[in-house]
Design an enzyme around this catalytic site. Structure first.
Site, PDB file in Angstrom:
ATOM      1  N   PRO A 120       0.808  -1.227   0.000  1.00  0.00           N
ATOM      2  CA  PRO A 120       0.000   0.000   0.000  1.00  0.00           C
ATOM      3  C   PRO A 120       0.836   1.270   0.000  1.00  0.00           C
ATOM      4  O   PRO A 120       0.456   2.262  -0.612  1.00  0.00           O
ATOM      5  CB  PRO A 120      -0.815  -0.131   1.295  1.00  0.00           C
ATOM      6  CG  PRO A 120      -0.936  -1.609   1.513  1.00  0.00           C
ATOM      7  CD  PRO A 120       0.363  -2.183   1.040  1.00  0.00           C
ATOM      8  N   GLY A 123       4.882   1.250  -4.021  1.00  0.00           N
ATOM      9  CA  GLY A 123       4.574   0.710  -5.337  1.00  0.00           C
ATOM     10  C   GLY A 123       5.814   0.672  -6.193  1.00  0.00           C
ATOM     11  O   GLY A 123       6.442  -0.362  -6.366  1.00  0.00           O
ATOM     12  N   SER A 124       6.217   1.833  -6.707  1.00  0.00           N
ATOM     13  CA  SER A 124       7.375   1.889  -7.587  1.00  0.00           C
ATOM     14  C   SER A 124       8.701   1.958  -6.845  1.00  0.00           C
ATOM     15  O   SER A 124       9.749   1.917  -7.469  1.00  0.00           O
ATOM     16  CB  SER A 124       7.253   3.108  -8.519  1.00  0.00           C
ATOM     17  OG  SER A 124       6.153   2.970  -9.379  1.00  0.00           O
ATOM     18  N   TRP A 148      -2.386  -5.118  -4.593  1.00  0.00           N
ATOM     19  CA  TRP A 148      -2.379  -5.141  -6.058  1.00  0.00           C
ATOM     20  C   TRP A 148      -1.514  -6.279  -6.598  1.00  0.00           C
ATOM     21  O   TRP A 148      -0.721  -6.102  -7.528  1.00  0.00           O
ATOM     22  CB  TRP A 148      -1.916  -3.792  -6.625  1.00  0.00           C
ATOM     23  CG  TRP A 148      -2.680  -2.643  -6.057  1.00  0.00           C
ATOM     24  CD1 TRP A 148      -4.007  -2.407  -6.148  1.00  0.00           C
ATOM     25  CD2 TRP A 148      -2.141  -1.582  -5.263  1.00  0.00           C
ATOM     26  NE1 TRP A 148      -4.350  -1.265  -5.467  1.00  0.00           N
ATOM     27  CE2 TRP A 148      -3.210  -0.744  -4.908  1.00  0.00           C
ATOM     28  CE3 TRP A 148      -0.844  -1.266  -4.817  1.00  0.00           C
ATOM     29  CZ2 TRP A 148      -3.033   0.401  -4.128  1.00  0.00           C
ATOM     30  CZ3 TRP A 148      -0.680  -0.134  -4.041  1.00  0.00           C
ATOM     31  CH2 TRP A 148      -1.762   0.684  -3.712  1.00  0.00           C
ATOM     32  N   ARG A 232       9.870  -6.555 -18.906  1.00  0.00           N
ATOM     33  CA  ARG A 232       9.450  -5.211 -19.294  1.00  0.00           C
ATOM     34  C   ARG A 232       9.271  -5.040 -20.803  1.00  0.00           C
ATOM     35  O   ARG A 232       8.269  -4.484 -21.239  1.00  0.00           O
ATOM     36  CB  ARG A 232      10.412  -4.167 -18.730  1.00  0.00           C
ATOM     37  CG  ARG A 232       9.988  -3.705 -17.341  1.00  0.00           C
ATOM     38  CD  ARG A 232      10.925  -2.700 -16.742  1.00  0.00           C
ATOM     39  NE  ARG A 232      10.389  -2.235 -15.455  1.00  0.00           N
ATOM     40  CZ  ARG A 232      11.120  -1.741 -14.493  1.00  0.00           C
ATOM     41  NH1 ARG A 232      12.420  -1.644 -14.624  1.00  0.00           N
ATOM     42  NH2 ARG A 232      10.551  -1.330 -13.361  1.00  0.00           N
ATOM     43  N   GLY A 344     -16.840   5.681 -33.027  1.00  0.00           N
ATOM     44  CA  GLY A 344     -17.997   6.364 -32.479  1.00  0.00           C
ATOM     45  C   GLY A 344     -18.646   5.585 -31.358  1.00  0.00           C
ATOM     46  O   GLY A 344     -18.022   4.761 -30.689  1.00  0.00           O
ATOM     47  N   GLU A 368       4.524  -2.855 -13.470  1.00  0.00           N
ATOM     48  CA  GLU A 368       5.938  -3.132 -13.779  1.00  0.00           C
ATOM     49  C   GLU A 368       6.711  -1.854 -14.062  1.00  0.00           C
ATOM     50  O   GLU A 368       7.591  -1.807 -14.915  1.00  0.00           O
ATOM     51  CB  GLU A 368       6.059  -4.129 -14.937  1.00  0.00           C
ATOM     52  CG  GLU A 368       5.638  -5.524 -14.530  1.00  0.00           C
ATOM     53  CD  GLU A 368       5.960  -6.568 -15.565  1.00  0.00           C
ATOM     54  OE1 GLU A 368       7.092  -6.548 -16.088  1.00  0.00           O
ATOM     55  OE2 GLU A 368       5.098  -7.398 -15.836  1.00  0.00           O
ATOM     56  N   SER A 371       4.896   4.776 -16.278  1.00  0.00           N
ATOM     57  CA  SER A 371       5.622   5.508 -17.321  1.00  0.00           C
ATOM     58  C   SER A 371       6.596   6.516 -16.725  1.00  0.00           C
ATOM     59  O   SER A 371       7.701   6.718 -17.243  1.00  0.00           O
ATOM     60  CB  SER A 371       4.630   6.218 -18.246  1.00  0.00           C
ATOM     61  OG  SER A 371       3.881   5.288 -18.999  1.00  0.00           O
TER      62      SER A 371
END
Length: 411
Positions: A120, A123-124, A148, A232, A344, A368, A371
């Site tokens: 929690p 993450g990165s 996650w 990756r 559309g 992973e 960006s």
């Protein structure tokens, strides 16, 4: 760098995988329960020999598998990738006993693997991991939580990253192989934008011993990066499979869709008064499709080049892998979004291919390594080539966390 192209045998194999995904695997995916591990689908991947190839393939072959499966069935691609991500640390860093126990089961599609890194509050940034591995006797007790985690709580075993040395950042993390039936390990599913088997894990004094260590104590960051440097570029390949599916659908749609000025949910920009032809005859449409195709192909070449560099053992794999994932995932988001716009309102209906891809394509830009993390890795690798004095004068101090991975969340 040599010019890159697939040979006819590789192209034929990719075509066979796309057909297989659409005809055999997609029905299994559609019959599964959203948000839960689809064991019949995993078993089919094992029966087809695709899971065993995770442990014999190089990065390029992995990319071709993921791109081809994603084109025909994103769920099959995800099931394959998660088996590889969760089990690759066992293949690359496990003991003979660990490999013998789990890899045949994973290859056959009988055991489901998971890669448990994210928390929690971490993450990165792997250096911020707080799942505690407290030494007790000749082993450790794991206490804390993960979040996650793909395939949780339905996996049979987890590659778990825990802190064995407090205050040591990424250098104090150890990877453990933790079977799902260990006392004190609990999990619950999470609901995400695009339904996948994903959940949180709670560790309440889970006992692990020296026989559960993957690699070496306090060297878990290396285990994570060894896995992620391989996977990756193939995340980019997954995104490209979706982009190509969206692009092909858009070419077919714009080639036959009659466009009449006003109404109908179609794009109206550039319509001449009373236009009654097909969408492709509008320059605003055809030029946009041409741009999407060009960007997709450029991203594909970068992904393949990064994968080939990994297979050749070149030293700049972290930079290449980050570039490949960054460009491919961002491009796929752009392609799918534009495809929805050109279709559309039709593309917004539940069950439409593009409605499905629109939800699926968002997550790879986060897991992973988001960006933003990829850009940080690229910049760090570029400035690393400078002399120490020049690098320190032109950039802020870095830490191991700048290249830290993000667990593959909802995909």
């Amino acid at each position: 760098m040599p010019e890159f192209a697939l040979d006819p045998k590789e192209l034929q194999w990719c075509a066979e995988l796309r057909e297989l995904a659409a005809t055999r695997l997609r029905p299994l995916a559609e019959s599964g329960e959203p948000g839960e591990v689809n064991r019949p689908l995993v078993a089919a991947l094992g029966e087809l020999g695709l899971l065993s190839r995770l442990f014999t393939s190089g990065s390029l072959e992995l990319c071709l598998m993921r791109e081809s499966l994603a084109y025909g069935c994103t769920e099959a691609e995800t099931a394959l990738a998660l088996q590889g991500l969760g089990a690759h640390p066992v293949h690359a860093c496990g003991t003979e006993a660990q490999r013998a126990r789990w890899l045949p089961e994973v290859s056959a599609g009988r055991a489901v693997a998971a890669f448990a890194l994210s928390e929690p509050g971490a993450g990165s940034d792997a250096g911020a991991l707080s799942l505690e591995a407290r030494a007790e006797g000749d082993g450790w007790l794991l206490s804390g939580s993960k979040c996650w985690i793909s395939n949780a709580p339905g996996a049979d075993f987890y590659t778990v990253f825990a802190r064995t040395t407090p205050g040591a950042g990424a250098r104090g993390v150890t990877a453990f192989l933790v079977p799902a039936d260990r006392p004190g390990l609990f999990g619950e599913p999470l609901e995400m934008l695009s339904p996948h088997p994903i959940g949180s894990l709670a560790f309440d004094g889970v006992r692990v011993g020296p026989e559960d260590v993957l690699g070496s104590v306090d060297q878990g960051f290396r285990v994570a990066m060894t896995t992620l440097n391989l996977f990756r570029p193939s995340v980019g390949a997954f995104a490209l499979g979706m982009a190509q599916a969206a692009l092909d659908a858009t070419v077919a749609h714009t080639a036959e869709r009659q466009a009449v000025g006003g109404g109908g949910g179609e794009v109206q920009a550039g319509f001449p008064p009373g236009f009654g032809g097909v969408l492709k005859d509008l320059q605003a449409v055809s030029h946009q499709v041409a741009e999407l195709a060009t960007r997709t192909e450029a991203a594909r070449l970068l992904v393949y080049a990064a994968a080939a560099a990994y297979d050749r053992g070149e030293p700049d794999v972290p930079r290449r892998a980050a570039m490949a994932k960054l460009l491919a995932t961002e491009t796929a988001q752009q392609v799918v979004d534009a495809a929805v716009q050109l279709h559309g309102a039709l593309a917004l209906q539940r069950g439409h291919l593009l409605e499905h891809l629109y939800r699926e394509v968002r997550a790879p830009r986060i897991y992973e390594g988001a960006s933003e993390v990829q850009r940080e890795i690229i910049a760090k690798e570029l400035y690393k080539s400078l002399a120490p004095s020049a690098a320190s004068a032109s950039s802020a101090p870095s830490s191991p966390s700048t290249a830290s991975p993000k667990e593959p969340g909802p995909a």
